[in-house]
Design a protein around this motif. Structure first.
Motif, PDB file in Angstrom:
ATOM      1  N   SER A   1     -63.758   1.154 -37.659  1.00 46.56           N
ATOM      2  CA  SER A   1     -63.396   2.004 -37.938  1.00 46.56           C
ATOM      3  C   SER A   1     -62.703   3.184 -36.777  1.00 46.56           C
ATOM      4  O   SER A   1     -61.467   3.313 -36.800  1.00 46.56           O
ATOM      5  CB  SER A   1     -65.137   3.200 -37.411  1.00 46.56           C
ATOM      6  OG  SER A   1     -65.479   3.261 -36.694  1.00 46.56           O
ATOM      7  N   SER A   2     -62.632   1.938 -35.439  1.00 48.04           N
ATOM      8  CA  SER A   2     -61.327   2.130 -34.207  1.00 48.04           C
ATOM      9  C   SER A   2     -60.254   1.904 -35.418  1.00 48.04           C
ATOM     10  O   SER A   2     -59.416   1.995 -34.502  1.00 48.04           O
ATOM     11  CB  SER A   2     -62.417   1.396 -33.448  1.00 48.04           C
ATOM     12  OG  SER A   2     -62.112   0.345 -33.781  1.00 48.04           O
ATOM     13  N   GLY A   3     -60.641   0.896 -35.897  1.00 49.82           N
ATOM     14  CA  GLY A   3     -58.931   0.308 -36.464  1.00 49.82           C
ATOM     15  C   GLY A   3     -57.654   0.903 -37.360  1.00 49.82           C
ATOM     16  O   GLY A   3     -57.002   0.972 -37.573  1.00 49.82           O
ATOM     17  N   VAL A   4     -59.306   1.781 -38.303  1.00 45.30           N
ATOM     18  CA  VAL A   4     -58.410   2.593 -38.847  1.00 45.30           C
ATOM     19  C   VAL A   4     -57.309   3.482 -38.457  1.00 45.30           C
ATOM     20  O   VAL A   4     -56.215   4.192 -38.609  1.00 45.30           O
ATOM     21  CB  VAL A   4     -59.424   4.140 -40.025  1.00 45.30           C
ATOM     22  CG1 VAL A   4     -58.592   4.874 -40.008  1.00 45.30           C
ATOM     23  CG2 VAL A   4     -60.470   3.374 -40.514  1.00 45.30           C
ATOM     24  N   GLY A   5     -57.064   4.060 -36.789  1.00 47.07           N
ATOM     25  CA  GLY A   5     -56.409   5.421 -36.032  1.00 47.07           C
ATOM     26  C   GLY A   5     -55.230   4.673 -36.101  1.00 47.07           C
ATOM     27  O   GLY A   5     -53.933   4.896 -36.345  1.00 47.07           O
ATOM     28  N   ASN A   6     -54.783   3.079 -36.039  1.00 47.30           N
ATOM     29  CA  ASN A   6     -53.897   2.109 -36.272  1.00 47.30           C
ATOM     30  C   ASN A   6     -52.525   2.261 -37.549  1.00 47.30           C
ATOM     31  O   ASN A   6     -52.348   1.642 -37.421  1.00 47.30           O
ATOM     32  CB  ASN A   6     -53.867   0.862 -35.800  1.00 47.30           C
ATOM     33  CG  ASN A   6     -54.729   0.671 -34.608  1.00 47.30           C
ATOM     34  OD1 ASN A   6     -53.822   1.291 -33.716  1.00 47.30           O
ATOM     35  ND2 ASN A   6     -55.384  -0.598 -34.269  1.00 47.30           N
TER      36      ASN A   6
ATOM     37  N   PRO B   1     -65.102   9.056 -30.887  1.00 46.07           N
ATOM     38  CA  PRO B   1     -64.426  10.324 -31.175  1.00 46.07           C
ATOM     39  C   PRO B   1     -63.800   9.453 -33.140  1.00 46.07           C
ATOM     40  O   PRO B   1     -63.420  10.478 -33.505  1.00 46.07           O
ATOM     41  CB  PRO B   1     -62.805  10.368 -30.313  1.00 46.07           C
ATOM     42  CG  PRO B   1     -64.034  10.174 -29.254  1.00 46.07           C
ATOM     43  CD  PRO B   1     -65.080   8.870 -29.564  1.00 46.07           C
ATOM     44  N   MET B   2     -62.944   8.300 -32.813  1.00 47.63           N
ATOM     45  CA  MET B   2     -62.690   7.796 -34.071  1.00 47.63           C
ATOM     46  C   MET B   2     -63.577   7.971 -35.085  1.00 47.63           C
ATOM     47  O   MET B   2     -63.308   8.168 -35.936  1.00 47.63           O
ATOM     48  CB  MET B   2     -61.636   6.626 -33.644  1.00 47.63           C
ATOM     49  CG  MET B   2     -61.245   5.679 -34.823  1.00 47.63           C
ATOM     50  SD  MET B   2     -59.874   7.604 -35.512  1.00 47.63           S
ATOM     51  CE  MET B   2     -59.965   7.504 -36.935  1.00 47.63           C
ATOM     52  N   GLY B   3     -64.781   7.148 -34.266  1.00 45.32           N
ATOM     53  CA  GLY B   3     -65.793   6.969 -36.196  1.00 45.32           C
ATOM     54  C   GLY B   3     -66.308   8.330 -36.539  1.00 45.32           C
ATOM     55  O   GLY B   3     -66.406   8.584 -37.403  1.00 45.32           O
ATOM     56  N   GLN B   4     -65.567   9.739 -35.714  1.00 40.91           N
ATOM     57  CA  GLN B   4     -66.444  11.333 -36.253  1.00 40.91           C
ATOM     58  C   GLN B   4     -64.453  11.528 -37.786  1.00 40.91           C
ATOM     59  O   GLN B   4     -65.290  11.959 -38.000  1.00 40.91           O
ATOM     60  CB  GLN B   4     -66.377  11.847 -35.242  1.00 40.91           C
ATOM     61  CG  GLN B   4     -68.154  11.813 -34.653  1.00 40.91           C
ATOM     62  CD  GLN B   4     -68.894  11.433 -35.248  1.00 40.91           C
ATOM     63  OE1 GLN B   4     -69.086  12.790 -35.578  1.00 40.91           O
ATOM     64  NE2 GLN B   4     -69.978  10.237 -35.664  1.00 40.91           N
ATOM     65  N   ALA B   5     -63.799  10.797 -36.769  1.00 35.37           N
ATOM     66  CA  ALA B   5     -62.628  10.995 -37.339  1.00 35.37           C
ATOM     67  C   ALA B   5     -62.316  10.400 -38.629  1.00 35.37           C
ATOM     68  O   ALA B   5     -61.386  10.890 -39.270  1.00 35.37           O
ATOM     69  CB  ALA B   5     -60.636  11.766 -36.856  1.00 35.37           C
TER      70      ALA B   5
ATOM     71  N   GLU C   1     -59.552  11.162 -46.002  1.00 32.85           N
ATOM     72  CA  GLU C   1     -58.789  12.010 -46.622  1.00 32.85           C
ATOM     73  C   GLU C   1     -57.199  12.968 -46.201  1.00 32.85           C
ATOM     74  O   GLU C   1     -56.755  12.482 -47.444  1.00 32.85           O
ATOM     75  CB  GLU C   1     -59.999  12.364 -46.964  1.00 32.85           C
ATOM     76  CG  GLU C   1     -61.133  11.506 -47.572  1.00 32.85           C
ATOM     77  CD  GLU C   1     -62.747  12.892 -47.354  1.00 32.85           C
ATOM     78  OE1 GLU C   1     -62.403  14.204 -46.779  1.00 32.85           O
ATOM     79  OE2 GLU C   1     -63.192  12.352 -48.071  1.00 32.85           O
ATOM     80  N   ALA C   2     -56.781  12.695 -45.971  1.00 31.69           N
ATOM     81  CA  ALA C   2     -55.330  14.125 -45.204  1.00 31.69           C
ATOM     82  C   ALA C   2     -54.676  12.662 -45.637  1.00 31.69           C
ATOM     83  O   ALA C   2     -53.765  13.414 -45.741  1.00 31.69           O
ATOM     84  CB  ALA C   2     -55.369  14.174 -43.844  1.00 31.69           C
ATOM     85  N   MET C   3     -54.864  11.287 -45.279  1.00 23.23           N
ATOM     86  CA  MET C   3     -52.966  10.804 -45.993  1.00 23.23           C
ATOM     87  C   MET C   3     -54.110   9.607 -47.410  1.00 23.23           C
ATOM     88  O   MET C   3     -52.666   9.746 -47.977  1.00 23.23           O
ATOM     89  CB  MET C   3     -53.490   9.295 -44.840  1.00 23.23           C
ATOM     90  CG  MET C   3     -52.953   9.901 -43.575  1.00 23.23           C
ATOM     91  SD  MET C   3     -51.409  10.707 -43.243  1.00 23.23           S
ATOM     92  CE  MET C   3     -50.686   9.018 -43.997  1.00 23.23           C
TER      93      MET C   3
END
Length: 172
Positions: A70-75, A109-113, A119-121
């Motif tokens: 999940s932390s990689g989703v931000g990337n 934070p990233m896990g919750q986001a 979905e926003a993307m």
């Protein structure tokens, strides 16, 4: 076990290329993909490379899947714009962190986001919380992605990768 279920679904869907950033939660699944002579497992330096890998695979006539934490989703947020505009199928399997029992506050934070950001993307998000749900959820995600040229992510519960809440730990 759920990694075997996922591998079976990937193989059954004709996935020939699996991109991954090394992740303890996906360790067994990565090993299965590496051992599968019909799949090519490609280690990535960063998660966003996986979007380019998936796009190239699709243009070359091959189905792919991406594995990440999940932390990689931000990337991958910026590169998900390419998936949305070019409308090619993308299946992302995400082991979750920042949920119940998390021991590393930096993961929260990233896990919750993850879900709202994906979905926003324009990514359709499925969630598997129990081991017996993983295979059917991954199957549905693969069918949706490859039948409708959609971006679909399966979030795999933190409980499934072995990080338990205090209550679950105490019950042992």
């Amino acid at each position: 076990m759920w990694p075997e279920d996922i591998h079976r679904e990937l193989a059954g869907a004709g996935i020939g290329l699996v991109g991954y950033v090394p992740d303890a939660g996906h360790k067994r699944l990565i090993e299965l993909c590496q051992a599968d002579r019909k799949m090519r497992a490609v280690v990535l330096s960063t998660e966003e490379e996986g979007i380019g890998l998936a796009a190239g695979a699709w243009l070359g006539g091959q189905k792919s899947a991406l594995l990440m934490q999940s932390s990689g989703v931000g990337n991958i947020i910026n590169t998900l714009g390419m998936v949305r505009e070019c409308r090619f199928p993308l299946v992302t399997l995400v082991t979750m962190r920042g949920e119940q029992g998390e021991f590393n506050p930096w993961q929260v934070p990233m896990g919750q986001a993850v879900r709202p950001v994906l979905e926003a993307m324009g990514t359709v998000v499925h969630y598997a919380e129990e081991a017996d749900q993983v295979g059917p959820v991954v199957n549905a995600a693969l069918r949706l992605a490859y039948n409708s040229y959609a971006s679909v992510a399966v979030l795999i519960s933190q409980r499934l990768i072995g990080i338990k809440s205090f209550q679950e730990q105490a019950a042992k």
